[in-house]
Scaffold this motif. Sequence first.
Motif, short mmCIF file in Angstrom:
data_model
loop_
_atom_site.label_atom_id
_atom_site.label_comp_id
_atom_site.label_asym_id
_atom_site.label_seq_id
_atom_site.Cartn_x
_atom_site.Cartn_y
_atom_site.Cartn_z
N UNK A 1 0.98 -1.54 -0.02
CA UNK A 1 0.13 0.08 0.33
C UNK A 1 1.01 0.91 -0.13
N UNK A 2 0.13 2.58 -0.72
CA UNK A 2 0.79 3.10 -0.26
C UNK A 2 0.93 4.11 1.44
N UNK B 1 -5.29 -8.51 6.43
CA UNK B 1 -6.59 -8.06 6.73
C UNK B 1 -7.38 -8.93 8.07
N UNK C 1 -10.63 -3.00 -2.02
CA UNK C 1 -9.41 -3.96 -2.36
C UNK C 1 -9.50 -4.57 -3.85
N UNK C 2 -10.70 -4.55 -4.28
CA UNK C 2 -10.67 -4.52 -5.60
C UNK C 2 -11.03 -3.65 -6.26
N UNK D 1 -14.15 -4.08 2.75
CA UNK D 1 -12.95 -4.38 2.32
C UNK D 1 -13.12 -4.85 1.04
N UNK E 1 5.21 -0.48 -8.36
CA UNK E 1 4.25 0.18 -9.41
C UNK E 1 5.24 0.24 -10.38
N UNK F 1 -8.59 1.99 2.68
CA UNK F 1 -8.22 1.32 4.37
C UNK F 1 -8.76 1.87 5.43
N UNK G 1 -3.88 -8.77 -3.81
CA UNK G 1 -5.35 -9.13 -3.01
C UNK G 1 -4.99 -10.53 -1.84
N UNK H 1 -5.97 5.10 -1.78
CA UNK H 1 -5.60 3.94 -0.95
C UNK H 1 -6.17 4.31 0.29
N UNK I 1 -4.91 0.72 -9.46
CA UNK I 1 -4.14 0.89 -9.60
C UNK I 1 -3.22 0.29 -11.13
N UNK J 1 -9.51 -0.60 -5.66
CA UNK J 1 -8.34 -0.54 -5.40
C UNK J 1 -6.89 -1.32 -6.04
N UNK J 2 -6.99 -2.79 -5.97
CA UNK J 2 -5.96 -3.14 -7.86
C UNK J 2 -7.00 -2.88 -9.00
#
Lengths: 236, 124, 482, 642
Positions: C387-388, C427, D200-201, D196, C397, D174, C420, D170, D207, D203-204
């Motif tokens: 994560x950033x 988590x 996350x989906x 979550x 990246x 999160x 993922x 992100x 990205x 975010x990926x």
Amino acid sequence: MNRDLSLLIGILVALLAVVLLWVFHSTLALDPGQRLASLAMERLPETGVSNPVTAVLLNYRAYDTLLELGVLLAALLGIWSLGPPRPGFQRAGPALAAMVDWVVPLAILTGGYLLWVGGHAPGGAFQAGALLGAAGVIMRLAGHANAGLPSETWQRWLVVLGAGVFTLTGLLLAFTGYGFLTYPPGQAKWLILLIETAATLAIGVTLAAAYVGGRPQPTAPPPPPLVTSASAEADR
Amino acid sequence: MIAQFLYGGAGILLFALGLWSLLVHAPLLRKLIALNIMGAGVFHVFIAIAHRGDALPPDPVPHALVLTGIVVAVSATALALALNSRLEQGENEPEPASSPSPGPRIHMQPALSTEPSSKGATHP
Amino acid sequence: MTTDSLILPIALPLLGALLATALPRIAPLLGVLTAALTAMSGLWLTGLVWVSGDLSIVLGGWGLPLGIGLSADGLSAALLAMSSLVGLGISVYALGYFSGSERGLHFWPLWLLLWTALNGVFLAADLFNLYVMLELLGLSAAALGALTGSRDAVSANLRYLLVGLLGSITYLLGVALIYTAYGTLDIGLLSERVEPSALVSTSLVLMTAGLALKAALFPLHFWLPPAHANAPAPVSAALSALVVKAAFYLILRLWTDLFATITDAGAAFILGALGAGAILWGSWRALRAERLKLLAAYSTVAQIGYLFLFFPLLQALPPGPARDDLFAACVLMAVTHGFAKAGFFLAAGLVQKKAGHDRIDELGGAAQSMPATTFSIALAGSALIGLPPSGSFIAKWVLMQSALETGQWWWLIVIALGTLLAAAYIFRVLSRAFGQEPTPQCFITDARAEIPALLLALASVALLGLAAGPIWSLLGFEGVQI
Amino acid sequence: MTLWLLLLAWVWPLLLAWPTAFQGGRWQSPGRVSRNSSPLGTQPGTHPSTRPSTHPGIHTGNRAATERWRWTLPMLGPLPALVAALTLSVGARLELPWLFLGTALGLDATAQVYLLFTAILWLAAGIYAAFAFRGTPHVGRFHAVFLLTMAGNFWLIVGQDLFSFYAGFAMMGLAAYGLVVHDGSPLALRAGKVYLVMALLGEVSLFAALVMIAQQTGTTEPSPEDLTQLTGLPIALALVGLGVKAGLVPLHLWLPLAHPAAPIPASAVLSGAMIKVAILGWLRFLPVGAIALPEWGALVAAGGVLTLFYALPIGVVQSDPKVILAYSSISKMGLLMLCLGLVLMEPGLAPVGVAAISLYAAQHGLAKGGLFLGVGLRKQAPGQPGFIQPLVLGGLIILALALAGAPFTSGAVAKYALKPILAGAEWPWVAAAVTVATLGTILLMARFLWVVGLRSKRHPQPGLLWPGIAWSLLLALVILFPFALGKPASWLGDWLTISLGISFAGLVAIGAWRNPAWLSPVIGLIPAGDLLVLARPVGRIVVSLWRQLWQPIDALQHRINQAAIGRFERIFKRPDTDGEDALRRWPVAGGLWIGIIALLLVALLARSPLSQSAPSSESNEERPPPDLEVNPGLEVNPDLEV
């Protein structure tokens, strides 16, 4: 164990061996190249010893040897961390004891000789240390639970002696401007002898202590009588 | 050159044999011996390449490397044996005890094998 | 005299180890003092490389090729800085963790020897010297791993020892072949002389294979999870964060430096594919792991996989800014993981100590009563996910961009899936921190142990991400050309 | 100097998060036990003196002193952002080459609007959060997470490059997980899980989209012109990635679960500020106004229409006011997406359209935030002056009217701004559809007021004077909005539709008043989280229909299934450790290892034949000439490297 699998592994290993042999052969067929030999021989007089192997071990590549003492120490520390040693063997009978009385001093003496001779002929700290270690092994086999080693404190100082003298010499040389493990001209011989002596003691003690196989005990437990062991066996 | 190849080739064969034995045989002692054989094989290769013909003295550098390698191999073997003996020593003392020896039991030392069959022999 | 300081990060911990062996009563004190000195010397050296570029020295005054060289370039210096900071954190933590236990007495000398070997690997410029260093590393690591004395730990580390021996012997055979052909062991000299031939290829394969075992590249990772999960927490941290990196560092060095002229896209693809396997399998196993430390160990397997993804891309990119970026990103990834995983393991060790176990499903209370520790796990976890602003975010990246640039888009899928899965397993741990009855405790309960973990995790997120530029300058690159 | 406000805007809340986490020197203060907590949390090993609630008097002295100021930190977080939005002019820019790998912060017109309404909303929510959570369990955790989310939100607005946007996105997404699950109730945890997974989906895929955008445009700060060269994949990924946040049906599943689960101030910012960033992202990373994208535009617009109409009926049958508001947000986001899609189809609309869309987003953000906070204020404790609750209700009515777009409200102005887009669209029926949707919104708001006014359950909470004042200010802003920004022509808005809608809603309400059982079968027909809950029975029905219709095929399929399952079980259903255990056996691992050696040998030896000189010259010939290699514009074929 799966037969097919071991067969497969066998075939794969055989193929690997064939490739390695082929590569090795084809390389030998080429010019073997200069290697380091002639250079090492050429500068041998400057090293302070006349045995080229000792020169490599303690002068050209002394750094490797220092770390090797570290490896030995690491193994011993690992063994010590596993707990106390098992009790030793029963006291030797008279014949064996008499032999041990002869062999151990002889081994120590030979060790000393090997150490000295290493300067100009095959021999040196490792061979000498191995003999000292062997003496310790014989002592333990003959019923000396401690393999003739001194108390824990002494043992600890002795096993670090080799690497300690080595490192300190190196650092001292570095601080005096010669560079790490760069012996000043003319003093190489004596420094090497000093280091080798310390290393011999350390190696001998380390090997014997490793054979004892556990953290040194404050007091050596008395050798158990034969009867107890028999009854213990019977109990199980 | 033939002699050199034969000697070094033998080393490579030893390496391969040791590798095979290491992978295929379960008992720890055999694994350790196999590893030592592999090491010996590599040392043979070093000794073979130190050879510079009959006229010249051998290259001292590989010889020294072999010596170093032997010490390293001995140390590793010692530690492996000690770990194994600790493993055999038993399930009944999970912590490395600082107290003196556990009992009057006598061991043939060093206890070398994890082979189940040999275990069976000493504990009928 | 400046080049002489190359020896300090090796000689100091060695000397410390000897003293700690000889004087067991004050071993913790000696250990922490040595740790501070070693870290300082490592950072000093990094600073020197930063300021004056690559350093090298030949020990013994014989010059090359007779003597053994030490050298530090940007890559070595970056890893040396990592080992210095992480090592210092681990040492301070260990002071609290082992206080009053007999294990500490054995821990200190072995740990300092391990550190010696680590720094030795990073600074070595001689192939055979590397073999000795690797053995010292392997032996001390196995001995440390077995320190708990439990049956699981001992058997796992016995296996680790054997695997390590197999790896080193194979590596040594590769060295023997190289010496046969070129008659020298110095990496610098060799990299000038090496030409494509069957022999060189074979020796590259042998060395790589030996090191891949030690680096726990999938599917050769089998020894890692039990060995790392059963060791005492500071040891696990050192093993996962540092020791594995040493083997990876060598592979990287061999592929991009010594054997750069003979590596090839097909072989690099194999490494990348194994890395992809590691990411997926490691992350999946981490998700299924029942114990916190096992989870961390499998996460290491996955993270090592990321590092190997860089190989096919490095191979495909022509020399130039894009490749420099990728190389720096690879180093950044390795260093970030070093910090993050050390922080994670140290924190996990505290949770385990507090709760008496580390079964994830039953950790709610313990996690909640140790906010700083949970926070460390969260920080380290976000670096593991990528994560950033963590360093691994930037690394990923650049990695993805290079994958697109070279047309190797399939790695993107692997990275996305791995991310993922990583998020899922992190988590899974963090969700335990919510939804339980509050147990009022101070934010920091045990400063000596909690602060190192917190700082290491924080460094992986904030320091390495926000200021990734220094890595580029350390490696001598222009700066990012994204 | 003032440029540094751009940095301070998001670093400030980030910095505050740290001391906030230590609130009162404790992670949480003793004395109160969470409503939803179970007594299982403390493990037996803990010190008896550290147990909760048995010693309420523990924190005294120093701790009380620090307690005195730390709880105020959430209010202070948004201040730099607010100042930045008010004082900096459009075009301000701050280069930060040392951050990440070099980023830039700045304000363009859209970003300024966004920063302004976002900061106002966070301020109001921050005041609410500071007062309402003071002294509750986990206050430190909530406030810290709140500030982190805030920092992420500001960061992505002021960040001009892809890095900053993603980093802020992100962080916001999160950290918001912590807000959603704050209660720790099973409901909240479930909502958190759904949130979550979807976040996350999103975010990926975001990205991946951003990496591709950077790679295809060659810059991390793409202008709309740069973006014209994008291929379909990054656009699709960006749509999905941000669509999750926007609540685009069917990616909206998390929204109606998360909003009611989160505490009041969190829902306010979730709904008011956070979901709006999706629109911001699309405006930034799609070639808006530079090129016509008819297919993508149509897709977005169609998705918008679907979202717009999908959420309304489901929302109407809910009975939790926060769920109703959540569905209303989804529907409004649908409207925005519709407009965005229309702009994408017709680039000529962009100059007006972009401004209108951000204006509408701002208006909706403020009104929706106000509504959520108002729901919280309805829960005030008894014992307060009697006139407060009617006032709150009155405020809520005004906000609901504003949301629906009633004349003389901000909603009317915002909707008036959208008019050119709807009028300029190629689809003639769009205007009619929006009118229908307006009717639906009025019904939804009526339902909301009904629930809030009559049916609201009261959880007594401590006096919320200051939050009430903050809320009134927000309300005042919403009321003043039309007079400050809109022309008089826009004030009336769609008065005919609105009055029709209100009358209809009134009729329904009267009916329901007289006969309470009349509507009860409908209420709760569709539970919150619609698709997620509905999917299971629908799936079952489909499967059973399939079975009945296709017996023979079914039998065949059954057989295939059995075989597949058998195999599957043999491979996977063994205890989980099996795969790994097999790997751990020496022969297996060793065999694999030698196999890898063999593969590597084959790969490398194939390349380097025994001949010593040939390979180097060969490989030189195979490579492209060096001057071509370094040219970044050229595609380098990796196969050539061999």
